[in-house]
Design an enzyme around this catalytic site. Structure first.
Site, PDB file in Angstrom:
ATOM      1  N   ASN A 119      -2.518   0.688   8.219  1.00  0.00           N
ATOM      2  CA  ASN A 119      -2.310   2.050   8.686  1.00  0.00           C
ATOM      3  C   ASN A 119      -3.633   2.640   9.143  1.00  0.00           C
ATOM      4  O   ASN A 119      -4.695   2.359   8.578  1.00  0.00           O
ATOM      5  CB  ASN A 119      -1.740   2.931   7.568  1.00  0.00           C
ATOM      6  CG  ASN A 119      -1.528   4.369   8.034  1.00  0.00           C
ATOM      7  OD1 ASN A 119      -0.649   4.646   8.850  1.00  0.00           O
ATOM      8  ND2 ASN A 119      -2.339   5.288   7.531  1.00  0.00           N
TER       9      ASN A 119
ATOM     10  N   TYR B 285      -7.693  11.943   9.141  1.00  0.00           N
ATOM     11  CA  TYR B 285      -7.713  12.862   8.013  1.00  0.00           C
ATOM     12  C   TYR B 285      -9.134  13.399   7.871  1.00  0.00           C
ATOM     13  O   TYR B 285     -10.087  12.623   7.791  1.00  0.00           O
ATOM     14  CB  TYR B 285      -7.303  12.157   6.715  1.00  0.00           C
ATOM     15  CG  TYR B 285      -6.134  11.216   6.859  1.00  0.00           C
ATOM     16  CD1 TYR B 285      -4.845  11.704   7.037  1.00  0.00           C
ATOM     17  CD2 TYR B 285      -6.315   9.836   6.833  1.00  0.00           C
ATOM     18  CE1 TYR B 285      -3.771  10.841   7.170  1.00  0.00           C
ATOM     19  CE2 TYR B 285      -5.243   8.962   6.967  1.00  0.00           C
ATOM     20  CZ  TYR B 285      -3.977   9.473   7.144  1.00  0.00           C
ATOM     21  OH  TYR B 285      -2.915   8.611   7.280  1.00  0.00           O
ATOM     22  N   ARG B 286      -9.269  14.694   7.819  1.00  0.00           N
ATOM     23  CA  ARG B 286     -10.610  15.271   7.722  1.00  0.00           C
ATOM     24  C   ARG B 286     -11.317  14.781   6.455  1.00  0.00           C
ATOM     25  O   ARG B 286     -10.674  14.473   5.443  1.00  0.00           O
ATOM     26  CB  ARG B 286     -10.525  16.789   7.733  1.00  0.00           C
ATOM     27  CG  ARG B 286     -10.011  17.356   6.409  1.00  0.00           C
ATOM     28  CD  ARG B 286      -9.864  18.849   6.480  1.00  0.00           C
ATOM     29  NE  ARG B 286      -9.643  19.438   5.181  1.00  0.00           N
ATOM     30  CZ  ARG B 286      -8.726  20.354   4.931  1.00  0.00           C
ATOM     31  NH1 ARG B 286      -7.924  20.773   5.886  1.00  0.00           N
ATOM     32  NH2 ARG B 286      -8.614  20.865   3.712  1.00  0.00           N
TER      33      ARG B 286
ATOM     34  N   TRP C 167      -5.919  13.321   2.152  1.00  0.00           N
ATOM     35  CA  TRP C 167      -4.625  12.667   2.245  1.00  0.00           C
ATOM     36  C   TRP C 167      -3.562  13.595   1.657  1.00  0.00           C
ATOM     37  O   TRP C 167      -3.501  13.790   0.450  1.00  0.00           O
ATOM     38  CB  TRP C 167      -4.635  11.350   1.484  1.00  0.00           C
ATOM     39  CG  TRP C 167      -5.207  10.212   2.265  1.00  0.00           C
ATOM     40  CD1 TRP C 167      -5.335  10.111   3.606  1.00  0.00           C
ATOM     41  CD2 TRP C 167      -5.745   8.997   1.711  1.00  0.00           C
ATOM     42  NE1 TRP C 167      -5.909   8.904   3.952  1.00  0.00           N
ATOM     43  CE2 TRP C 167      -6.163   8.205   2.812  1.00  0.00           C
ATOM     44  CE3 TRP C 167      -5.894   8.501   0.428  1.00  0.00           C
ATOM     45  CZ2 TRP C 167      -6.737   6.942   2.644  1.00  0.00           C
ATOM     46  CZ3 TRP C 167      -6.468   7.257   0.259  1.00  0.00           C
ATOM     47  CH2 TRP C 167      -6.879   6.485   1.356  1.00  0.00           C
TER      48      TRP C 167
ATOM     49  N   GLU D 139      -1.053   1.620  14.787  1.00  0.00           N
ATOM     50  CA  GLU D 139      -1.925   2.346  15.707  1.00  0.00           C
ATOM     51  C   GLU D 139      -2.684   1.404  16.635  1.00  0.00           C
ATOM     52  O   GLU D 139      -2.906   1.727  17.815  1.00  0.00           O
ATOM     53  CB  GLU D 139      -2.882   3.227  14.911  1.00  0.00           C
ATOM     54  CG  GLU D 139      -2.218   4.394  14.205  1.00  0.00           C
ATOM     55  CD  GLU D 139      -1.439   4.023  12.946  1.00  0.00           C
ATOM     56  OE1 GLU D 139      -0.609   4.831  12.481  1.00  0.00           O
ATOM     57  OE2 GLU D 139      -1.647   2.895  12.429  1.00  0.00           O
TER      58      GLU D 139
ATOM     59  N   ASP E 159      -8.875  25.321   9.764  1.00  0.00           N
ATOM     60  CA  ASP E 159      -7.963  24.255  10.168  1.00  0.00           C
ATOM     61  C   ASP E 159      -7.308  24.517  11.520  1.00  0.00           C
ATOM     62  O   ASP E 159      -7.501  25.552  12.148  1.00  0.00           O
ATOM     63  CB  ASP E 159      -6.892  24.060   9.093  1.00  0.00           C
ATOM     64  CG  ASP E 159      -6.624  22.596   8.804  1.00  0.00           C
ATOM     65  OD1 ASP E 159      -6.518  21.813   9.760  1.00  0.00           O
ATOM     66  OD2 ASP E 159      -6.535  22.245   7.622  1.00  0.00           O
TER      67      ASP E 159
END
Length: 617
Positions: free
Chosen positions: A169, A173-174, A187, A235, A285
């Site tokens: 995967n 994610y920041r 996560w 991906e 965000d």
């Protein structure tokens, strides 16, 4: 067109006048954000900052900051071409004799490009830092907004592997930098990385993690894409299909993970599921609000590999429109054919920037029968990440779903409050600060399609004048500003000619927004008004995008959207004001993102030194 790496794409943009270099020293704390925010909102170029204070590495930002650049990065002339590209892949026919089989050859060749290609090594492993050499402070990681908890890696491609099945995967994610060799890992509970970590915990082992920075643009996009659960489609496979050739990967130096061989940096390390989670945030965000501090896993960086001359890629998120709006649009186009496979009556759909992805989905359908709009809406709520959608508007097939004003005119004209509106509940984005619970909240369906006879005639709608086909023939008569009523807490207001009353409202006590809505519904000024939009006092009522952005962020649709009777029919009141503890809202209400005035002034003073066009200032 396939790009071998990020810098090839950068050179193309520079040749086209779509990337500029800034040799002047800039600060990674706030200054770069202010510059990049202005440029993306003005449709300006990407920027290569060649001299970032405190770092030996240059930083590039805004590479996909326009619709045209995003399309170019994915090898198409227009984002709409992505739908045709995917439709060609999934429309395999198993009949038609020899001719039909030959017609599939090209499609099968495209499908064969999906698996990544293993290479022995790659440019990203030309330089290796291990152990005590690892120092994340040397990377030009941005502190984006004033109240951010620290610097955040904003464009990471986070790679993990299922400890049981080996399924790979990659997600974006920041990552908040906590020390020279640790970061937080954001996560959320619905993410695949969380599932992999939980499996590692049950097996009593660490979870290996690799984080790529850079790679070609197709891979960066693929890390953001909501992939359907199709075996073999990950991906790397999506990036391979988009670029028309298999994606090059190599084995990590210290982790048993495939990493993009053409990236700029790789951070290698692990997360220990037995370790206490750390407080991460706040973070400005993509919603345009800060997400407040919360506990997340700690990522330990044990090695950093890189090119000899790497470029650090970054993005910023915040008040829309931002760069992520174009990535969201790419996903719309890419997955439209898949949605149409399941719900073929869908003609088109759009997630406007004001809805920051999941807060608003507009769907055009080829309506055939009563209740068709609800069938489509409920079907979409069950498709992958569409489960997070908060407000879903269904319109007729001839309504352009990407025309924001036209869509809301259709809603006012065709969706009778109470009759053509339906609330439900379900999963919500964990970044939704207004939902009734963490990851759980209300949803609203607005049926703005032309009504069939079976769909009209409820008691609530009987006071509306109706055409012979059931379409509401509504006349909206806006009042002049001087004639609008004065109510407690209202700081600014505007009534439109298409059935909306917009209010900037300062709440000081519980229940005040409901009192305002009920008082307005009983007032003569409500005649012909279909929607009362109550926003916080910071909202510009003359900017419809700002109004809807505030409303959609600040409502739980089941709790905060009310149908009220008026002297001439009914209206829908949307309470987009902040919620307070006395109203039963126990979580802290986050602030809207605003840049410090001192930073704005500094950027104003230096704009000519950056060498950027005055028109984008």
């Amino acid at each position: 067109m396939a790009f071998p790496d990020l810098r090839t794409f950068m050179r193309l943009l520079e040749d086209r006048g779509e990337l500029v270099r800034v040799p002047f020293p800039v600060d990674r704390e706030l200054e770069i954000t202010e510059i990049a925010d202005r440029l993306v909102k003005a449709g300006g170029p990407a920027v290569l900052f060649e001299n970032v204070k405190g770092s030996p590495f240059p930083l590039v930002i805004g590479l996909m900051g326009t619709r045209e650049r995003t399309a170019l990065s994915l090898g198409v002339s227009d984002l709409d071409d992505l739908a045709a590209k995917v439709r060609a892949l999934i429309d395999l026919k198993g009949s038609g004799g020899i001719g039909g089989m030959l017609g599939n050859v090209t499609k099968l060749k495209d499908a064969a490009n999906l698996p990544p290609k293993r290479v022995k090594t790659g440019p990203v492993q030309e330089v290796v830092w291990r152990g005590d050499e690892v120092d994340l402070s040397k990377l030009p990681v941005l502190k984006c907004w004033p109240q951010d908890g620290g610097p955040f890696v904003t464009l990471p491609l986070v790679i993990t592997k299922d400890p049981e099945t080996g399924e790979r995967n990659m997600g974006m994610y920041r990552m908040q930098v906590m020390s020279r060799n640790t970061t937080g890992m954001h996560w959320q509970r619905h993410k695949t990385g969380t599932r992999h970590l939980e499996k590692a915990r049950k097996l009593g082992q660490r979870l290996e993690v690799a984080v790529a920075l850079g790679g070609d643009p197709a891979l960066i996009y693929a890390a953001t894409a909501p992939l359907p659960p199709i075996p073999g489609l990950d991906e790397f496979a999506l990036a391979g299909y988009l670029r028309g050739q298999r994606y090059p990967v190599t084995k990590g130096i210290t982790v048993d993970l495939d990493v993009p061989a053409n990236a700029e940096f790789i951070l290698e390390g692990y997360i220990d599921p037995q370790e206490d989670w750390v407080m991460e945030g706040p973070f400005g965000d993509h919603t345009g609000f800060y997400t407040l501090p919360d506990l997340y896993p700690l990522f330990h960086v044990t090695a950093i590999t890189m090119r000899r001359d790497p470029v650090y890629p970054a993005t910023i998120v915040g008040r829309p429109p931002m760069e992520d709006a174009y990535l969201i649009e790419a996903s719309e186009r890419l997955f439209l054919p898949a949605a149409q496979l399941i719900l073929p009556e869908i003609v088109d759909y759009h997630m406007p920037p004001a809805g920051v992805a999941h807060n608003l989905v507009v769907v055009g359908i080829d309506k055939k029968y009563p209740g068709h709009a609800y069938r489509v809406a409920n079907g979409l709520f069950g498709l992958g990440q569409m489960m997070f959608a908060k407000v879903m508007v269904i319109v007729d097939k001839d309504v352009p779903v990407n025309n924001f004003e036209a869509v809301w005119r259709e809603v006012a004209a065709r969706a009778v409050p109470g009759r053509d509106t339906l609330t439900t509940r379900g999963p919500s984005d964990v970044l939704d600060h207004s939902s009734r619970g963490w990851g759980y909240g209300g949803k609203l369906i607005l049926d703005a399609t032309t009504k069939l006879p079976e769909e009209v005639g409820s008691a609530l709608s009987s006071r509306d004048h109706q055409g012979t086909d059931g379409t509401e023939a509504v006349t909206f008569v806006p009042h002049a500003s001087a004639d609008l009523p004065a109510f407690e807490g209202v700081k600014a207001q505007r009534q439109t000619g298409d059935g909306y009353w917009l209010v900037a409202f300062h709440k000081t006590r519980p229940g005040q927004a409901r009192e305002l809505a009920e008082a307005f519904a009983a007032h003569p000024a409500s005649a012909g008004v279909r929607h009362l939009l109550i926003c916080d006092e910071l909202t510009d009522v003359h900017d419809i995008q700002d109004v809807w952005w505030t409303i959609l962020n600040n409502i739980d649709a089941e709790r905060d959207v009310w149908t009220l009777s008026t002297p001439t029919g009914a209206l829908l009141a949307w309470d987009g004001a902040r919620k307070i503890p006395e109203e039963g809202f126990v979580r802290e209400w986050p602030p809207k993102i605003e840049m410090e005035q001192g930073v704005k002034n500094r950027v104003d003073a230096r704009w000519h030194v950056y060498g950027l066009p005055d028109s984008l200032r």
